[in-house]
Design a protein around this motif. Structure first.
Motif, PDB file in Angstrom:
ATOM      1  N   ASP A 166     -17.515   0.524 -11.445  1.00 55.82           N
ATOM      2  CA  ASP A 166     -16.320   0.838 -11.494  1.00 55.82           C
ATOM      3  C   ASP A 166     -15.324   0.326 -10.441  1.00 55.82           C
ATOM      4  O   ASP A 166     -14.209   0.836 -10.070  1.00 55.82           O
ATOM      5  N   PRO A 207     -15.416   1.861  -5.623  1.00 57.39           N
ATOM      6  CA  PRO A 207     -14.860   2.054  -6.743  1.00 57.39           C
ATOM      7  C   PRO A 207     -13.323   1.848  -6.559  1.00 57.39           C
ATOM      8  O   PRO A 207     -12.601   2.166  -5.663  1.00 57.39           O
ATOM      9  N   ASN A 208     -12.847   1.146  -7.690  1.00 60.51           N
ATOM     10  CA  ASN A 208     -11.274   0.751  -7.738  1.00 60.51           C
ATOM     11  C   ASN A 208     -11.029  -0.588  -6.563  1.00 60.51           C
ATOM     12  O   ASN A 208     -10.129  -0.979  -6.472  1.00 60.51           O
TER      13      ASN A 208
END
Length: 440
Positions: free
Chosen positions: A274, A250-251
């Motif tokens: 994500d 994520p990110n």
């Protein structure tokens, strides 16, 4: 005027072999002139001629006093089309000969009718005797005819894989399987398997690491449950390993280099929706159309840029957490999908590709954050492009550390330089992966 499929096949093979054009470019041009099942028949003939080119040319050579040259060369390929049908297709011999002879009128040279007719009927008369003779003298045939590959490539494969070379060449001659990738944002692989079973679509096997699904027989994508809704995509099982191995978090800020047609780009986003951003670049603007189409069908978003991965002209200055480099390569791992590769690729192309790969690797490495991961991938089986390329890179870059690729059912170990998949091993394409960590 009736369109003659054999004439279109001869034109297509002529364009590939004599003009050096890609089958992927030429075949659709000819298929656009046809409807329904005729498109598939044209593809079968073109693929078949290119798979068995040396063997077919050897058959024709024995039945002619002199080779066809110049403007008559398209009729050389028409003869190969006729012989391929007789040898390998279920079309009745008389129909194969008749339709192929009729193609001479479509190709606007009725004077060739007698020659084409004589050669094909001569082949029919001598087929049984020639087959027996070939079996007796098979050991005396050049390897290029026995294995239907160029001599330079056979020698490279023999040197690189002394125990497996025949299996690799044999796998290259097979029809490719159809692999599916389930969009995990819609269904799990198990749920989609149930949809296939309900639709009476037979499954051949499941790849244990990525859950890729191989069908027992290729089918029209329109028959796949939810294809237009983005539930599933067609992607070889080997190519599906990329997103899994890149292992985005994520990110993460992610870059996919040489991204067209976008299968791996989409798969990465499907597995990790994500991530902070996905940038997909490719040097050929025309090929990026497919990236946009795949993203749209799957309802995904990415920044798509026409750019040269060997330069920084396109780069905004933001470093990436994860980079997938699907490097330009010889394509020698996907010959069964693209049989024209055997004849379009030349021995001296390999050194040029190795240099280009080095340039891209060196450039893209500078765009990776310290602590970031780069996954190097090719659809090649040649060590120069794969393990030797990565060994050189790690040796020359002290901040590059090779990450071992190990896991369930993988034919690799901790001492391997990357992971080499061969096309005869798991019914997947020939592919190579190496995972690199950029040290802080």
């Amino acid at each position: 005027m009736t369109i003659n499929i054999r004439a279109l096949a001869a034109k297509c093979c002529y364009a590939v072999i004599d003009k050096g054009r890609s089958l992927s470019d030429e075949l659709p041009k000819q298929q656009d002139k046809l409807l329904g099942k005729d498109k598939g028949l044209l593809q079968e003939i073109c693929y078949g001629v290119l798979r068995y080119l040396p063997e077919l040319e050897n058959d024709v050579r024995h039945l002619m006093q002199k080779p066809l040259k110049g403007k008559q060369r398209v009729f050389h390929f028409l003869l190969l089309v006729g012989v391929y049908q007789i040898r390998y297709m279920r079309i009745p011999d008389h129909a194969a000969v008749s339709e192929t002879v009729s193609a001479t009128s479509t190709l606007k040279n009725r004077h060739m009718k007698a020659l084409v007719n004589a050669v094909l009927r001569g082949f029919l008369r001598t087929q049984e005797a020639a087959s027996k003779l070939e079996n007796k003298t098979d050991k005396n045939l050049p390897d290029s005819i026995k294995y239907n590959h160029p001599s330079w490539f056979i020698k490279k494969i023999q040197q690189s894989y002394p125990e497996q070379w025949q299996g690799i060449l044999d796998a290259n001659q097979q029809r490719p399987p159809m692999w599916l990738r389930t969009n995990q944002q819609h269904h799990t692989s198990e749920q989609y398997q149930a949809l296939l079973i309900a639709a009476e679509i037979d499954i051949a096997n499941i790849e244990v690491n990525s859950q890729a699904i191989a069908l027992a027989h290729p089918i029209d994508v329109a028959k796949l449950p939810g294809f237009e809704q983005g539930w599933v995509s067609v992607q070889d099982g080997a190519a599906q390993q990329a997103a899994r191995l890149l292992d985005c978090q994520p990110n993460d800020v992610v870059l996919d280099c040489c991204a067209a047609p976008g299968g791996k780009t989409c798969h990465i986003i499907e597995l990790t929706p994500d991530i902070a951003s996905m940038t997909a670049i490719d040097i050929e603007e025309g090929r990026l159309t497919r990236v946009h189409e795949n993203l749209a069908r799957l309802g995904l978003t990415a920044k798509v840029i026409t750019a040269d991965a060997a330069s920084k002209d396109w780069w905004s200055g933001e470093l990436f957490d994860r980079i997938l480099l699907d490097a330009p390569c010889s394509g020698t791992g996907v010959i069964r999908r693209h049989p024209d590769i055997k004849w379009l690729r030349k021995a001296d192309d390999i050194d040029k590709l190795v240099i280009l790969q080095q340039q891209i690797l060196d450039n893209i490495w500078s765009l990776l954050k310290p602590g970031g991961t780069l996954l190097y991938a090719t659809c090649s089986v040649l060590p120069e492009e794969n393990c030797q390329q990565i060994a050189r890179f790690v040796e020359q870059n002290q901040d590059a550390q090779l990450i071992a690729i190990t896991g369930n059912n993988l034919d690799t170990d901790e001492n391997s330089i990357g992971w080499q998949l061969l096309p005869d091993a798991k019914n997947m394409d020939g592919f190579y992966y190496a995972k690199l960590l950029k040290l802080k």
